[in-house]
Design an enzyme around this catalytic site. Structure first.
Site, PDB file in Angstrom:
ATOM      1  N   SER A 157       0.928  -1.225   0.154  1.00 51.13           N
ATOM      2  CA  SER A 157       0.223  -0.006  -0.086  1.00 51.13           C
ATOM      3  C   SER A 157       0.841   1.254   0.047  1.00 51.13           C
ATOM      4  O   SER A 157       1.961   1.095   0.043  1.00 51.13           O
ATOM      5  CB  SER A 157      -1.171   0.057   1.226  1.00 51.13           C
ATOM      6  OG  SER A 157      -0.243   0.748   2.225  1.00 51.13           O
ATOM      7  N   TYR A 182       3.173  -0.216  10.426  1.00 48.75           N
ATOM      8  CA  TYR A 182       2.478  -0.625   9.350  1.00 48.75           C
ATOM      9  C   TYR A 182       3.459  -0.438   8.158  1.00 48.75           C
ATOM     10  O   TYR A 182       3.560  -1.272   7.099  1.00 48.75           O
ATOM     11  CB  TYR A 182       1.238   0.078   9.270  1.00 48.75           C
ATOM     12  CG  TYR A 182       0.233  -0.193   8.045  1.00 48.75           C
ATOM     13  CD1 TYR A 182      -0.156  -1.532   7.605  1.00 48.75           C
ATOM     14  CD2 TYR A 182       0.072   1.025   7.321  1.00 48.75           C
ATOM     15  CE1 TYR A 182      -0.919  -1.599   6.670  1.00 48.75           C
ATOM     16  CE2 TYR A 182      -0.818   0.577   6.031  1.00 48.75           C
ATOM     17  CZ  TYR A 182      -1.130  -0.495   6.100  1.00 48.75           C
ATOM     18  OH  TYR A 182      -2.078  -0.792   4.652  1.00 48.75           O
TER      19      TYR A 182
END
Length: 315
Positions: A157, A182
């Site tokens: 992402s 993340y």
């Protein structure tokens, strides 16, 4: 061959849906393994591939949830898998290999995001362990089943912009930050595809990583309403704001990566909006950061992952 990290002019864009990507393609006889294929963009990926004739295997941590979500879909089977548990990964892979079937598409779509500090296995930070190490171990264990011409798709992402892999503190033992963790996991997803492609291309197996887009799915379950407002995902009343993709649009890039003939002969690159992405420019939240496609860092991460998991199909 090293693929240039530049747009190829696919003719698709950020509004393209997964169904539009597979329109006109006949995937009959193809087999796809799609982790997370029962929720969010993973579910739309399963629908698109199965609808085009592929047989889709969906490994699921929440089997009952998967069965409910996938009920009525043809060409789909569900099996048990917890990416955060390497014993579960080994057991699933063994079951699949014993079936004697070949893999044409592997999509690592399952993931977790910005959760409170959580440890799995021998104390690994959960986002790195689940998003990266679990997929690394799974793909390596399934490697004997990859058919020549197959593709591996690693769903990263734009979160990789948060930062590189912290090789000196992979598990955030010196202070946890959910977004940096993340970001590390999403960077690892890209580096994994880069090195897998290098190792596998001689067998005509190629790999891609990608940013699916900004989509409001169950992935945001650990975020408070105000965090979603601050990120521009929803307004103060909780309604989705402009700029977010639908799940059908969010699934398009990974489906394109998995089956589009436009990518024949290419690999080892990061995609977004159904095209090869451009290198990131400082201050702009698009494209791919240099540290995420660095072949030296990709090889280093592969070596570390092999040591941590005890699995390396190419050793």
């Amino acid at each position: 061959m090293t693929t240039a990290q530049h747009k190829i002019g696919s003719g698709f864009d950020g509004t393209t849906t997964a169904a539009e990507v597979v329109a006109g393609l006949d995937l009959t006889g193809k087999l796809a393994v799609v982790t997370g294929g029962y929720s969010g963009i993973g579910l739309e990926t399963t629908r698109a591939l199965a609808g085009a004739g592929a047989h889709v295997v969906v490994p699921a941590r929440r089997r009952a949830t998967a069965e409910e979500a996938l009920r009525g879909l043809e060409n789909v089977e569900i099996d048990d898998l917890d990416l955060g548990d390497l014993d579960s990964v080994r057991t699933f892979a063994s079951r699949f290999l014993e079936s004697g079937r070949a893999i044409d598409v592997f999509i690592g779509s399952a993931g977790i995001m910005a959760l409170p500090e959580t440890r799995v296995g021998p104390g690994w930070e959960a986002q790195f362990a689940t998003n990266h190490l679990g997929h690394y171990a799974l793909a390596n264990r399934l490697w004997p089943a990859f058919r020549p011409g197959a593709r591996l798709v690693s769903v990263s992402s734009r979160g990789h912009h948060y930062g590189p892999v912290r090789f000196d503190d992979l598990n955030f033992e010196r202070g946890y930050d959910k977004w940096l963790a993340y970001g590390q996991a999403k960077t690892a997803n890209v580096l994994f595809a880069v090195h897998f492609d290098k190792l596998a291309r001689d067998r005509d197996v190629r790999a891609f990583a990608l940013h699916p887009g900004r989509i409001l799915t169950e992935l945001v379950r650990h975020l408070e309403r105000q965090e979603l407002v601050d990120a521009g995902m929803v307004d103060e009343s909780g309604r989705v704001t402009g700029g977010a993709k639908t799940p059908e649009q969010g699934a398009a890039t990974q489906v394109w990566a998995a089956v589009s003939p436009q990518l024949d002969g290419l690999g080892g690159v990061y995609l977004e909006d159904c095209d090869v992405a451009e290198p990131a420019v400082d201050g702009v939240r698009s494209g791919v950061k240099d540290y995420a496609i660095d072949p030296v860092l990709a090889e280093r991460l592969w070596a570390v992952s092999a040591e941590l998991t005890g699995v390396n199909a190419f050793a």
